[in-house]
Design a protein around this motif. Structure first.
Motif, PDB file in Angstrom:
ATOM      1  N   VAL A 117       0.810  -1.233   0.000  1.00 34.72           N
ATOM      2  CA  VAL A 117       0.000   0.000   0.000  1.00 34.72           C
ATOM      3  C   VAL A 117       0.837   1.274   0.000  1.00 34.72           C
ATOM      4  CG1 VAL A 117      -1.913  -1.161   1.178  1.00 34.72           C
ATOM      5  CG2 VAL A 117      -0.221   0.116   2.524  1.00 34.72           C
ATOM      6  N   SER A 118       2.117   1.139   0.299  1.00 33.89           N
ATOM      7  CA  SER A 118       2.945   2.351   0.377  1.00 33.89           C
ATOM      8  C   SER A 118       2.933   3.120  -0.930  1.00 33.89           C
ATOM      9  CB  SER A 118       4.378   2.002   0.768  1.00 33.89           C
ATOM     10  OG  SER A 118       4.995   1.254  -0.254  1.00 33.89           O
ATOM     11  N   GLY A 119       2.686   2.418  -2.011  1.00 30.88           N
ATOM     12  CA  GLY A 119       2.673   3.091  -3.305  1.00 30.88           C
ATOM     13  C   GLY A 119       1.509   4.049  -3.507  1.00 30.88           C
ATOM     14  N   CYS A 120       0.532   4.043  -2.621  1.00 32.66           N
ATOM     15  CA  CYS A 120      -0.595   4.964  -2.798  1.00 32.66           C
ATOM     16  C   CYS A 120      -0.159   6.402  -2.529  1.00 32.66           C
ATOM     17  CB  CYS A 120      -1.780   4.595  -1.902  1.00 32.66           C
ATOM     18  SG  CYS A 120      -1.577   5.044  -0.202  1.00 32.66           S
ATOM     19  N   ALA A 121       0.936   6.564  -1.810  1.00 29.45           N
ATOM     20  CA  ALA A 121       1.560   7.876  -1.616  1.00 29.45           C
ATOM     21  C   ALA A 121       0.603   8.925  -1.048  1.00 29.45           C
ATOM     22  CB  ALA A 121       2.154   8.381  -2.942  1.00 29.45           C
ATOM     23  N   SER A 122      -0.274   8.464  -0.188  1.00 27.83           N
ATOM     24  CA  SER A 122      -1.189   9.401   0.457  1.00 27.83           C
ATOM     25  C   SER A 122      -1.028   9.321   1.970  1.00 27.83           C
ATOM     26  CB  SER A 122      -2.638   9.074   0.083  1.00 27.83           C
ATOM     27  OG  SER A 122      -3.532   9.740   0.941  1.00 27.83           O
ATOM     28  N   PRO A 123      -0.319  10.289   2.564  1.00 26.51           N
ATOM     29  CA  PRO A 123      -0.112  10.258   4.011  1.00 26.51           C
ATOM     30  C   PRO A 123      -1.410  10.185   4.817  1.00 26.51           C
ATOM     31  CG  PRO A 123       1.312  11.897   3.001  1.00 26.51           C
ATOM     32  CD  PRO A 123       0.398  11.405   1.922  1.00 26.51           C
ATOM     33  N   SER A 124      -2.411  10.927   4.418  1.00 23.15           N
ATOM     34  CA  SER A 124      -3.648  10.934   5.211  1.00 23.15           C
ATOM     35  C   SER A 124      -4.367   9.587   5.115  1.00 23.15           C
ATOM     36  CB  SER A 124      -4.567  12.084   4.772  1.00 23.15           C
ATOM     37  OG  SER A 124      -4.930  11.960   3.415  1.00 23.15           O
ATOM     38  N   LEU A 125      -4.328   8.989   3.947  1.00 23.08           N
ATOM     39  CA  LEU A 125      -4.991   7.696   3.795  1.00 23.08           C
ATOM     40  C   LEU A 125      -4.239   6.604   4.566  1.00 23.08           C
ATOM     41  CD1 LEU A 125      -7.345   6.193   2.497  1.00 23.08           C
ATOM     42  CD2 LEU A 125      -5.959   5.911   0.431  1.00 23.08           C
ATOM     43  N   LEU A 126      -2.917   6.666   4.506  1.00 22.83           N
ATOM     44  CA  LEU A 126      -2.123   5.673   5.243  1.00 22.83           C
ATOM     45  C   LEU A 126      -2.285   5.828   6.749  1.00 22.83           C
ATOM     46  CD1 LEU A 126       1.093   5.562   3.015  1.00 22.83           C
ATOM     47  CD2 LEU A 126      -0.643   3.784   3.260  1.00 22.83           C
ATOM     48  N   GLN A 127      -2.500   7.061   7.187  1.00 24.88           N
ATOM     49  CA  GLN A 127      -2.759   7.273   8.610  1.00 24.88           C
ATOM     50  C   GLN A 127      -4.094   6.644   9.018  1.00 24.88           C
ATOM     51  OE1 GLN A 127      -1.049   8.199  11.235  1.00 24.88           O
ATOM     52  NE2 GLN A 127      -2.907   7.907  12.454  1.00 24.88           N
ATOM     53  N   VAL A 128      -5.087   6.789   8.176  1.00 21.46           N
ATOM     54  CA  VAL A 128      -6.375   6.133   8.419  1.00 21.46           C
ATOM     55  C   VAL A 128      -6.173   4.626   8.531  1.00 21.46           C
ATOM     56  CG1 VAL A 128      -8.594   5.571   7.371  1.00 21.46           C
ATOM     57  CG2 VAL A 128      -7.752   7.922   7.296  1.00 21.46           C
ATOM     58  N   ARG A 129      -5.385   4.097   7.609  1.00 20.16           N
ATOM     59  CA  ARG A 129      -5.109   2.658   7.607  1.00 20.16           C
ATOM     60  C   ARG A 129      -4.436   2.206   8.913  1.00 20.16           C
ATOM     61  NH1 ARG A 129      -0.520  -0.312   6.223  1.00 20.16           N
ATOM     62  NH2 ARG A 129      -0.933  -2.424   5.522  1.00 20.16           N
ATOM     63  N   ARG A 130      -3.440   2.974   9.332  1.00 17.54           N
ATOM     64  CA  ARG A 130      -2.705   2.621  10.557  1.00 17.54           C
ATOM     65  C   ARG A 130      -3.621   2.609  11.776  1.00 17.54           C
ATOM     66  NH1 ARG A 130       1.544   5.621   8.201  1.00 17.54           N
ATOM     67  NH2 ARG A 130       0.860   7.553   9.173  1.00 17.54           N
ATOM     68  N   SER A 131      -4.449   3.615  11.850  1.00 20.42           N
ATOM     69  CA  SER A 131      -5.336   3.734  12.992  1.00 20.42           C
ATOM     70  C   SER A 131      -6.303   2.547  13.060  1.00 20.42           C
ATOM     71  CB  SER A 131      -6.104   5.064  12.873  1.00 20.42           C
ATOM     72  OG  SER A 131      -7.127   5.132  13.793  1.00 20.42           O
TER      73      SER A 131
END
Lengths: 230, 230
Positions: free
Chosen positions: A150-164
């Motif tokens: 998923v790192s390739g999506c390059a969206s910090p806000s979306l990855l933060q949602v994912r992490r949470s």
DNA sequence: TTAGTCAAAAATGTTGACATTTATTTGGAA
DNA sequence: TTCCAAATAAATGTCAACATTTTTGACTAA
């Protein structure tokens, strides 16, 4: 505070330090769902004062791991079947979205990261006959595999949602792993699923990859049902 | 603390009370991006002590409205063009997901809620020649319209993700509204878009509704560009 | 046994004080 | 004028104390 006095050499004040410990103890099940977090006991246990504890708990409040009632203090959030199912479903949707966007935006460097992570996951072996510690280590490797994709999506806000969401789901997973009914191989996919996913991702088969990852995330939630139904 | 002493009649302690004020003051632009939040000044301004302030700021930390550095205190998070674009894109994806799920799960009661909210939005009128206060009131009505649509997705965790992103985006919108280059009618869609969306949603045209709402959320981000480029 | 009252104990949330750290200012040297 | 070191001022983070609230336990009455 494990005699780890804040100093210039340490970037974290007491609140930041105890936050990590508190979070770990909630996610791992040391504190039971709905358990009252009594300040005097926390002070003793973590060797830190009320102010840093309240600050750390204030952060956990937003992360929905604890809840608070004025004049009645903090307690760990309850766990419910409905919430577990909701979190897993939302995770499946978010992961699918991330994978799709990653495939749109990813490059060679990203692909190399996936191949490396898949290799490490394969070397991590099977889950049969592993101790609790080993299972946690395996899951970390597994999570890193998916994170590489998923790192390739390059969206910090979306990855933060994912992490949470991953974090909130981990509480449910641990609750089940800690129970006397856990059978890890029933929850964690075998390596064939991972290989199929890598193949779809690297082969550019977006619909296939999305379907695979959606099921990969959502499927295991069924295994957690029994621990929440009793 | 506006002489609002915590009491049994008030469900909120000082920290919870000042949180609302702090958040409002960050989102509205009273505190500038990157501004140092000096405790002595906050104490005076909000008439509350260090501990409740630190608790409130700890919550805003998780919500990514402030950042902290050990021994150097809190400051408001910077605003960047990259972040603004990222937030709007993620919002568009999430809103699309919510709408799609709502259409899968929604019932008559949900549809009635949409019709009512659309009616209220229409009665809210045009944005031409409105004061800042009136624009904020209009946006609240507008947000409630969209909230009525997505409410049918029936996923608390997904709706929480949506709320968090909306909040973060509102800071950028206000930054632009507060600038001397704001033209509200350029940012906020006219009523035709809303009608088309309602028609697609109630008509069960999922792909159409998803495309409309995606563009509806993402489009206005282009209007915000200039305020972040200088 | 249950329900209600009251007192005691425990817990909560906040404050002022203070040790420590950081930022700013001042003075001197190059 | 610029740079550096030292002194001073300001700010940060934490603690013990304490007023207030909640919880618990004891006792009594029905």
């Amino acid at each position: 505070m494990v005699n780890n006095k804040p100093s210039n050499a340490s970037p974290d004040n007491y609140a930041a330090q105890v936050l990590g410990q508190l979070k770990q103890d909630i996610l791992s099940g040391y504190f039971q769902p709905g358990e009252k977090l009594v300040m005097s006991r926390l002070k003793q246990h973590y060797q830190v004062g009320v102010s840093p504890l309240r600050e750390a708990l204030s952060r956990l409040l937003v992360e929905q791991l604890v809840e608070v009632e004025n004049q009645r203090g903090f307690r760990t959030c309850p766990v419910t079947l409905a919430e577990m199912l909701d979190i897993y479903e939302t995770r499946a949707h978010i992961e699918t979205l991330c994978v799709g966007l990653a495939m749109d935006k990813g490059d060679d460097h990203w692909e190399a990261g996936i191949v490396a992570a898949a290799h490490r996951l394969k070397k991590a072996g099977s889950l049969a006959d592993k101790t609790h510690q080993e299972i946690q280590a395996w899951e970390l490797c597994h999570h890193e595999f998916h994170t590489a994709i998923v790192s390739g999506c390059a969206s910090p806000s979306l990855l933060q949602v994912r992490r949470s969401l991953y974090e909130r789901a981990s509480r449910y997973r641990n609750l089940w792993l800690n129970s006397d009914m856990a059978e890890p191989t029933a929850f964690f996919a075998n390596n064939r699923e991972h290989e199929a996913l890598v193949e779809a991702v690297l082969g550019g088969e977006k619909a296939e990859a999305e379907a695979l990852v959606h099921q990969h995330i959502l499927g295991p939630s069924q295994t957690l049902l029994p621990v929440l139904e009793r």
